[in-house]
Design a protein around this motif. Structure first.
Motif, PDB file in Angstrom:
ATOM      1  N   LEU A  39      34.952  24.205  78.619  1.00 55.96           N
ATOM      2  CA  LEU A  39      33.872  25.091  78.784  1.00 55.96           C
ATOM      3  C   LEU A  39      34.222  26.502  78.980  1.00 55.96           C
ATOM      4  CD1 LEU A  39      30.953  25.119  80.088  1.00 55.96           C
ATOM      5  CD2 LEU A  39      31.812  24.729  82.082  1.00 55.96           C
ATOM      6  N   ILE A  40      35.291  26.817  79.751  1.00 54.72           N
ATOM      7  CA  ILE A  40      35.836  28.149  79.929  1.00 54.72           C
ATOM      8  C   ILE A  40      36.309  28.805  78.555  1.00 54.72           C
ATOM      9  CG2 ILE A  40      37.807  29.598  81.011  1.00 54.72           C
ATOM     10  CD1 ILE A  40      37.902  27.530  83.178  1.00 54.72           C
ATOM     11  N   GLY A  41      36.636  28.078  77.562  1.00 57.29           N
ATOM     12  CA  GLY A  41      37.010  28.670  76.382  1.00 57.29           C
ATOM     13  C   GLY A  41      35.597  29.025  75.603  1.00 57.29           C
ATOM     14  N   GLY A  42      34.736  27.993  75.872  1.00 54.10           N
ATOM     15  CA  GLY A  42      33.433  28.295  75.097  1.00 54.10           C
ATOM     16  C   GLY A  42      32.849  29.706  75.800  1.00 54.10           C
ATOM     17  N   VAL A  43      32.972  29.769  77.062  1.00 56.84           N
ATOM     18  CA  VAL A  43      32.378  31.099  77.625  1.00 56.84           C
ATOM     19  C   VAL A  43      33.171  32.373  77.217  1.00 56.84           C
ATOM     20  CG1 VAL A  43      32.426  32.338  79.840  1.00 56.84           C
ATOM     21  CG2 VAL A  43      31.776  29.964  79.801  1.00 56.84           C
ATOM     22  N   ILE A  44      34.432  32.160  76.737  1.00 57.02           N
ATOM     23  CA  ILE A  44      35.117  32.972  76.271  1.00 57.02           C
ATOM     24  C   ILE A  44      34.644  33.680  74.911  1.00 57.02           C
ATOM     25  CG2 ILE A  44      37.331  34.150  75.458  1.00 57.02           C
ATOM     26  CD1 ILE A  44      38.588  32.890  78.017  1.00 57.02           C
ATOM     27  N   ILE A  45      34.696  32.435  73.963  1.00 57.53           N
ATOM     28  CA  ILE A  45      34.105  32.606  72.668  1.00 57.53           C
ATOM     29  C   ILE A  45      32.869  33.540  72.656  1.00 57.53           C
ATOM     30  CG2 ILE A  45      33.613  31.447  70.504  1.00 57.53           C
ATOM     31  CD1 ILE A  45      36.497  31.692  70.886  1.00 57.53           C
ATOM     32  N   LEU A  46      32.120  32.711  73.281  1.00 53.62           N
ATOM     33  CA  LEU A  46      30.480  33.287  73.305  1.00 53.62           C
ATOM     34  C   LEU A  46      30.652  35.061  73.791  1.00 53.62           C
ATOM     35  CD1 LEU A  46      28.605  30.620  74.804  1.00 53.62           C
ATOM     36  CD2 LEU A  46      28.490  31.475  72.328  1.00 53.62           C
ATOM     37  N   SER A  47      31.218  35.101  74.702  1.00 57.15           N
ATOM     38  CA  SER A  47      31.476  36.745  75.248  1.00 57.15           C
ATOM     39  C   SER A  47      32.381  37.514  74.275  1.00 57.15           C
ATOM     40  CB  SER A  47      31.948  36.864  76.549  1.00 57.15           C
ATOM     41  OG  SER A  47      33.231  36.459  76.678  1.00 57.15           O
ATOM     42  N   THR A  48      32.958  36.917  73.454  1.00 53.29           N
ATOM     43  CA  THR A  48      33.888  37.847  72.392  1.00 53.29           C
ATOM     44  C   THR A  48      32.973  37.805  71.392  1.00 53.29           C
ATOM     45  OG1 THR A  48      35.936  36.639  73.348  1.00 53.29           O
ATOM     46  CG2 THR A  48      35.921  37.556  71.172  1.00 53.29           C
ATOM     47  N   VAL A  49      32.218  36.895  70.720  1.00 56.27           N
ATOM     48  CA  VAL A  49      31.557  36.996  69.579  1.00 56.27           C
ATOM     49  C   VAL A  49      29.959  36.953  69.556  1.00 56.27           C
ATOM     50  CG1 VAL A  49      33.321  36.136  67.946  1.00 56.27           C
ATOM     51  CG2 VAL A  49      31.718  34.725  68.818  1.00 56.27           C
ATOM     52  N   GLY A  50      29.418  36.884  70.728  1.00 59.68           N
ATOM     53  CA  GLY A  50      28.029  36.682  71.116  1.00 59.68           C
ATOM     54  C   GLY A  50      27.455  38.183  71.051  1.00 59.68           C
ATOM     55  N   ASN A  51      26.253  38.132  71.626  1.00 59.71           N
ATOM     56  CA  ASN A  51      25.499  39.251  71.820  1.00 59.71           C
ATOM     57  C   ASN A  51      26.056  40.253  73.131  1.00 59.71           C
ATOM     58  OD1 ASN A  51      24.048  38.890  69.290  1.00 59.71           O
ATOM     59  ND2 ASN A  51      22.342  37.872  70.298  1.00 59.71           N
ATOM     60  N   ARG A  53      28.800  41.319  74.875  1.00 59.43           N
ATOM     61  CA  ARG A  53      30.336  41.441  74.877  1.00 59.43           C
ATOM     62  C   ARG A  53      30.934  42.250  76.089  1.00 59.43           C
ATOM     63  NH1 ARG A  53      32.062  42.368  68.877  1.00 59.43           N
ATOM     64  NH2 ARG A  53      30.953  40.928  67.894  1.00 59.43           N
ATOM     65  N   SER A  54      30.269  41.802  77.244  1.00 59.48           N
ATOM     66  CA  SER A  54      30.555  42.460  78.526  1.00 59.48           C
ATOM     67  C   SER A  54      31.687  41.601  78.939  1.00 59.48           C
ATOM     68  CB  SER A  54      29.630  42.355  79.587  1.00 59.48           C
ATOM     69  OG  SER A  54      29.817  42.589  80.909  1.00 59.48           O
ATOM     70  N   VAL A  55      33.000  42.347  79.470  1.00 59.40           N
ATOM     71  CA  VAL A  55      33.861  41.648  79.870  1.00 59.40           C
ATOM     72  C   VAL A  55      33.595  41.243  81.357  1.00 59.40           C
ATOM     73  CG1 VAL A  55      36.532  41.950  80.715  1.00 59.40           C
ATOM     74  CG2 VAL A  55      35.764  42.663  78.529  1.00 59.40           C
ATOM     75  N   THR A  56      32.717  41.930  81.967  1.00 57.11           N
ATOM     76  CA  THR A  56      32.452  41.556  83.388  1.00 57.11           C
ATOM     77  C   THR A  56      31.845  40.339  83.344  1.00 57.11           C
ATOM     78  OG1 THR A  56      32.441  43.883  84.042  1.00 57.11           O
ATOM     79  CG2 THR A  56      31.282  42.491  85.493  1.00 57.11           C
TER      80      THR A  56
END
Length: 147
Positions: A39-51, A53-56
């Motif tokens: 789940l955490i990995g998925g969150v990172i992937i979505l925030s990396t390649v998704g719409n 891209r906020s690190v926050t």
């Protein structure tokens, strides 16, 4: 370039989070802990390649998942019944040289799986095994019969 930097930040944050959440090696993680890691990995992937891209947002989502993991772990410690539901219970696969066929069928375990676990303990025959137990983390524990 932003995607690569974001992925690197996500990698190190995931590494830190998993280190804080669990000290067990990967082979000993329960299903519950694997779900958290994915789940955490998925969150990172979505925030990396998704719409978004906020690190926050990424860090906030991971912290929320980490806090939920801690909360559920606390609940499991307070209620052993909840722990059984989430992590499962150890199951006897072989007892005094007899396969527990219904349990093995339900868990999709073959006799060869038990013997493979036995061979790691130097066992060559089913009659050398008193108990074979499917642990909560998916490993098969072997208890040798007395010689």
């Amino acid at each position: 370039m932003y995607t690569i930097i974001h992925a690197i930040i996500g990698y190190f944050f995931l590494l830190l989070t998993v280190r804080v959440l669990s000290r067990r090696p990967g082979a000993q993680l329960t299903l519950f802990e694997f779900v958290i890691v994915f789940l955490i990995g998925g969150v990172i992937i979505l925030s990396t390649v998704g719409n978004d891209r906020s690190v926050t947002n990424c860090v906030t989502a991971i912290i929320a998942v980490g806090l939920m993991h801690r909360f559920v772990t606390w609940l499991k410690a307070r209620s052993p019944k909840l722990g059984e539901i989430i992590d499962g219970t150890p199951l006897v696969l072989l007892k005094n040289g007899e396969y527990q066929v219904e349990v093995m069928r339900g868990m999709r375990i073959d006799p060869e799986d038990i013997m493979a676990a036995g061979r790691t303990k130097g066992i060559t025959s089913i009659h050398e095994i008193k108990y074979a137990i499917l642990e909560r983390n998916g490993a098969i524990s072997i208890i040798k019969a007395q010689s």
